[in-house]
Scaffold this active site. Structure first.
Site, mmCIF file in Angstrom:
data_model
loop_
_atom_site.group_PDB
_atom_site.id
_atom_site.type_symbol
_atom_site.label_atom_id
_atom_site.label_comp_id
_atom_site.label_asym_id
_atom_site.label_seq_id
_atom_site.Cartn_x
_atom_site.Cartn_y
_atom_site.Cartn_z
ATOM 1 N N ASP A 191 5.487 1.506 -6.055
ATOM 2 C CA ASP A 191 5.039 0.502 -5.384
ATOM 3 C C ASP A 191 3.571 -0.268 -5.963
ATOM 4 O O ASP A 191 2.682 -0.326 -5.295
ATOM 5 C CB ASP A 191 4.558 0.937 -3.856
ATOM 6 C CG ASP A 191 4.529 -0.024 -2.733
ATOM 7 O OD1 ASP A 191 5.009 -1.223 -2.886
ATOM 8 O OD2 ASP A 191 3.834 0.299 -1.776
ATOM 9 N N THR A 239 7.831 -3.723 -2.795
ATOM 10 C CA THR A 239 7.398 -5.163 -2.114
ATOM 11 C C THR A 239 8.016 -6.102 -3.151
ATOM 12 O O THR A 239 8.140 -6.156 -4.348
ATOM 13 C CB THR A 239 5.805 -5.069 -2.522
ATOM 14 O OG1 THR A 239 5.042 -3.954 -2.020
ATOM 15 C CG2 THR A 239 5.296 -6.341 -2.055
ATOM 16 N N LYS A 263 1.059 -2.877 -6.722
ATOM 17 C CA LYS A 263 0.686 -4.006 -6.204
ATOM 18 C C LYS A 263 -0.834 -4.268 -6.005
ATOM 19 O O LYS A 263 -1.343 -3.086 -5.953
ATOM 20 C CB LYS A 263 1.374 -4.374 -4.966
ATOM 21 C CG LYS A 263 1.203 -3.498 -3.901
ATOM 22 C CD LYS A 263 2.204 -3.790 -2.686
ATOM 23 C CE LYS A 263 1.896 -2.913 -1.486
ATOM 24 N NZ LYS A 263 2.807 -3.152 -0.300
ATOM 25 N N ASP A 302 -1.536 5.001 -2.274
ATOM 26 C CA ASP A 302 -0.536 4.972 -1.444
ATOM 27 C C ASP A 302 0.887 5.538 -2.335
ATOM 28 O O ASP A 302 1.525 4.651 -2.666
ATOM 29 C CB ASP A 302 -0.506 3.379 -0.932
ATOM 30 C CG ASP A 302 0.702 3.267 -0.181
ATOM 31 O OD1 ASP A 302 1.438 4.182 0.138
ATOM 32 O OD2 ASP A 302 1.047 2.159 0.436
ATOM 33 N N ASN A 343 -2.268 -1.776 -3.283
ATOM 34 C CA ASN A 343 -2.446 -0.329 -3.776
ATOM 35 C C ASN A 343 -3.479 0.017 -5.040
ATOM 36 O O ASN A 343 -3.280 0.993 -5.348
ATOM 37 C CB ASN A 343 -0.942 0.132 -4.046
ATOM 38 C CG ASN A 343 -0.272 0.252 -2.867
ATOM 39 O OD1 ASN A 343 -0.702 0.066 -1.814
ATOM 40 N ND2 ASN A 343 1.194 0.226 -2.710
#
Length: 181
Positions: free
Chosen positions: A50, A87, A52, A68, A55
């Site tokens: 994840d 995402t 991105k 996260d 995060n």
């Protein structure tokens, strides 16, 4: 439980949206720190999944911290995860195609993130999810004229659709941090 240090410099997302895009020097610094963070996770059998701007947190000295870990997964050396998660703008093609994915999906996401830091948006961005998935699978990678040859080379390696040929698939983080960019 996971205990993280205090990151009171804000989210990379907020800073990037305010500044629109970063210089190559600043992007290089953040990319190197992220790669150095993903490397130990991978060595311990953890796919982050994840990556991105939301995060990534900055401390008061401007260093990046991953946060996260809700989508992270521990896998065996030759094991692949089958979970469709992440995402949409940062999903690797192997996740979209439900072929199973490993650590290489994190390197794809790093490529997407580096491109976004340099240009202000991830490559192939659109709000239309169907078009986005189609572009992630097959649209050519194009670069604005201000992107340097070294950055283009790195991004082309990270955004290779075949995970077995993707930069990072052989020596993991070492492949990335040894690039000229």
């Amino acid at each position: 439980y996971m205990v993280l240090p205090m990151y009171n410099g804000g989210e990379l997302f907020t800073i990037l949206k305010r500044e629109r895009r970063f210089s190559e020097e600043r992007t290089r610094f953040y990319a190197a720190e992220i790669a150095c963070g993903l490397g130990p996770l991978h060595k311990n059998g953890i796919i982050y999944r994840d990556l991105k701007p939301e995060n990534l947190l900055l401390d008061t000295d401007g260093h990046i911290g991953l946060t996260d870990f809700g989508l992270s997964k521990r896998v065996g050396p030759d094991e692949k995860s089958q979970t469709f998660c992440g995402t949409p703008e940062y999903l690797a093609p192997e996740i979209l195609d439900r072929k199973g994915h490993g650590f290489a999906c994190d390197w794809w996401s790093l490529g997407m993130l580096i491109y976004e830091m340099l240009t202000g948006l991830p490559p192939w961005y659109t709000r239309d999810r169907k078009k986005l998935y189609s572009r992630l699978r097959s649209a050519p990678l194009e670069f604005p004229s201000y992107i340097s040859p070294d950055a283009r080379e790195l991004l082309s390696g990270l955004l290779t659709r075949d995970p077995a040929k993707r930069l990072g698939s052989h020596k993991d983080a070492h492949d990335i941090v040894s690039q000229p960019f």
